[in-house]
Design an enzyme around this catalytic site. Sequence first.
Site, short mmCIF file in Angstrom:
data_model
loop_
_atom_site.label_atom_id
_atom_site.label_comp_id
_atom_site.label_asym_id
_atom_site.label_seq_id
_atom_site.Cartn_x
_atom_site.Cartn_y
_atom_site.Cartn_z
N SER A 76 0.81 -1.17 0.13
CA SER A 76 0.05 -0.06 -0.12
C SER A 76 1.02 1.24 -0.01
O SER A 76 1.98 1.20 0.58
CB SER A 76 -0.97 0.03 1.23
OG SER A 76 -0.21 -0.32 2.35
N GLU A 91 0.75 5.22 1.17
CA GLU A 91 0.15 6.58 1.99
C GLU A 91 0.46 7.75 1.35
O GLU A 91 1.79 8.24 1.00
CB GLU A 91 0.87 6.54 3.38
CG GLU A 91 0.36 7.46 4.26
CD GLU A 91 0.82 7.15 5.73
OE1 GLU A 91 0.77 6.19 6.31
OE2 GLU A 91 1.21 8.23 6.19
N ASP A 143 -2.02 12.89 17.44
CA ASP A 143 -1.27 14.10 18.29
C ASP A 143 -1.99 15.41 18.42
O ASP A 143 -2.70 15.46 17.38
CB ASP A 143 0.15 14.02 17.87
CG ASP A 143 0.91 12.76 17.99
OD1 ASP A 143 1.10 12.21 18.99
OD2 ASP A 143 1.49 12.60 17.14
N PHE A 193 12.11 14.53 11.80
CA PHE A 193 10.77 13.78 11.86
C PHE A 193 10.94 12.59 12.71
O PHE A 193 10.39 12.30 13.66
CB PHE A 193 10.36 13.37 10.58
CG PHE A 193 9.05 13.01 10.49
CD1 PHE A 193 8.02 13.61 10.86
CD2 PHE A 193 8.60 11.92 9.76
CE1 PHE A 193 6.65 13.53 10.92
CE2 PHE A 193 7.28 11.49 9.76
CZ PHE A 193 6.27 12.18 10.25
N HIS A 202 3.87 -0.96 3.71
CA HIS A 202 3.27 0.16 3.34
C HIS A 202 4.14 1.01 3.02
O HIS A 202 5.02 1.12 4.23
CB HIS A 202 2.29 0.25 5.02
CG HIS A 202 1.46 1.57 4.68
ND1 HIS A 202 0.26 1.71 4.24
CD2 HIS A 202 1.74 2.69 5.25
CE1 HIS A 202 0.17 2.88 4.50
NE2 HIS A 202 0.85 3.62 5.07
P1 FAD Z 1 -2.65 4.76 20.68
O1 FAD Z 1 -2.63 3.35 20.14
O2 FAD Z 1 -3.74 4.97 21.27
O3 FAD Z 1 -1.42 4.78 21.98
C1 FAD Z 1 -0.82 6.16 22.14
C2 FAD Z 1 -0.09 5.86 23.42
O4 FAD Z 1 -0.74 5.80 24.44
C3 FAD Z 1 0.86 4.77 23.03
O5 FAD Z 1 2.16 5.21 23.97
C4 FAD Z 1 0.34 3.77 24.03
O6 FAD Z 1 1.61 2.75 24.60
C5 FAD Z 1 -0.45 4.33 25.03
N1 FAD Z 1 -1.70 4.00 25.58
C6 FAD Z 1 -2.51 3.27 24.67
N2 FAD Z 1 -3.58 2.94 25.18
C7 FAD Z 1 -3.41 3.16 26.92
C8 FAD Z 1 -4.08 3.29 27.69
N3 FAD Z 1 -5.37 2.71 28.19
N4 FAD Z 1 -3.71 3.81 28.99
C9 FAD Z 1 -2.13 4.48 29.14
N5 FAD Z 1 -1.61 4.55 28.06
C10 FAD Z 1 -2.12 3.95 26.86
N6 FAD Z 1 -0.93 10.78 13.34
C11 FAD Z 1 -1.85 11.83 12.62
O7 FAD Z 1 -1.89 12.71 13.47
N7 FAD Z 1 -2.28 11.55 11.53
C12 FAD Z 1 -2.18 10.21 10.75
O8 FAD Z 1 -2.73 10.15 9.65
C13 FAD Z 1 -1.37 9.41 11.18
N8 FAD Z 1 -1.02 8.43 10.59
C14 FAD Z 1 -0.33 7.06 11.06
C15 FAD Z 1 0.08 6.17 10.35
C16 FAD Z 1 0.70 5.14 10.91
C17 FAD Z 1 0.72 3.92 10.09
C18 FAD Z 1 1.27 5.23 11.98
C19 FAD Z 1 2.19 4.22 12.75
C20 FAD Z 1 1.16 6.47 12.79
C21 FAD Z 1 0.56 7.41 12.33
N9 FAD Z 1 0.18 8.78 12.78
C22 FAD Z 1 -0.66 9.56 12.38
C23 FAD Z 1 0.88 8.82 14.21
C24 FAD Z 1 0.23 8.55 15.55
O9 FAD Z 1 -1.09 9.25 15.58
C25 FAD Z 1 1.13 8.90 16.66
O10 FAD Z 1 2.10 8.22 16.92
C26 FAD Z 1 0.20 8.95 18.04
O11 FAD Z 1 1.06 9.62 19.00
C27 FAD Z 1 -0.31 7.61 18.30
O12 FAD Z 1 -1.34 7.08 17.94
P2 FAD Z 1 -1.69 5.52 18.02
O13 FAD Z 1 -3.04 5.49 17.12
O14 FAD Z 1 -0.76 4.85 17.94
O15 FAD Z 1 -2.10 5.52 19.59
#
Ligand code: FAD
Length: 276
Positions: free
Chosen positions: A8, A10, A101, A207, A257
């Site tokens: 894929s 992005e 974020d 980054f 990806h």
């Molecule tokens: P989560 O899975 O919710 O985790 C975030 C953090 O919280 C982790 O450190 C985890 O250990 C911790 N955590 C999770 N659940 C709990 C809980 N219940 N209690 C305490 N701690 C917890 N960012 C953007 O803004 N836009 C995008 O389009 C984007 N695309 C991305 C695509 C990919 C493939 C990847 C890998 C990252 C992308 N990001 C994007 C970055 C991502 O949004 C950031 O890394 C963000 O800080 C974490 O998102 P997450 O979905 O991994 O969070």
Amino acid sequence: MSDNRRFSFEFFPPKTDLGREKLATVRKELNQLGPDFFSVTYGAGGSTRDNTKDTVLTMINEGIATAPHLSFGVDDQASILELITEYKNAGVNRIVALRGDMPSGMGAQRLIYARELVEFIRQHTGDHFHLEVAAYPEIHPDASSYDADIQFLKQKFDAGADSAITQYFYHADAYFYFIEQCRKAGIDKPIYPGIMPITNYQNLARFSKNCGADIPRWLCQKLEGYGDDKASIAEFGAEVVTRLCEQLLANGAPGIHFYTMNQIEPNKTIWKNLGL
Ligand code: FAD
């Protein structure tokens, strides 16, 4: 793709007419390679909500399988439900569900974990969407520990995610060790390596610092040595990233990806090098 691996690309959503024109050319070119789908990122806090949606819907209308990235950001549940319903009705069948974020200056608001978004989408749209989540072979910068991060990834799968895409990395070992640990923790779904081609060392270094991706010392030294010589960086970068992808695929990665940065090269070069 003819085999059962998955590939894929992005994009980020363009903001200007020129950016939109450029992306139209890029996606036409990359689509000819036959990836399984494209995805379009979502700005921090929902800041690209309309641009992401416009880009995704334009591509869906062109018959190109495209997945929006999505996070709650600063939006309430009603707005997110409206957006996912619009996606569903338009024929979108995959979402990359994230916490995201906060944009700078809005730090006080609580970020809603990706697991909660997965639960929300499943609750309102059942099995309609294939849900991707993010995974971090070098561990998310906010994680309290390596093992805790894997447990939170597991929670995303338990909530209904179908597969994960990783943050980019340049250490193949980190990916394979992570996969082993995920399997031990009971995660049996595919985890696709996210791969960032190398074109600009300064941007990559900045980054990587923010997102917690480690650039190996030898790679930094070599890239720094090229200075402003973009052609050499591109040639060396394509070679290094091709080797990384070869190693990943040869040792069982289920696909790749590509973080394309909306560029044709070097993604096309790496794709061709891999003989995909
Ligand atoms: P989560 O899975 O919710 O985790 C975030 C953090 O919280 C982790 O450190 C985890 O250990 C911790 N955590 C999770 N659940 C709990 C809980 N219940 N209690 C305490 N701690 C917890 N960012 C953007 O803004 N836009 C995008 O389009 C984007 N695309 C991305 C695509 C990919 C493939 C990847 C890998 C990252 C992308 N990001 C994007 C970055 C991502 O949004 C950031 O890394 C963000 O800080 C974490 O998102 P997450 O979905 O991994 O969070």
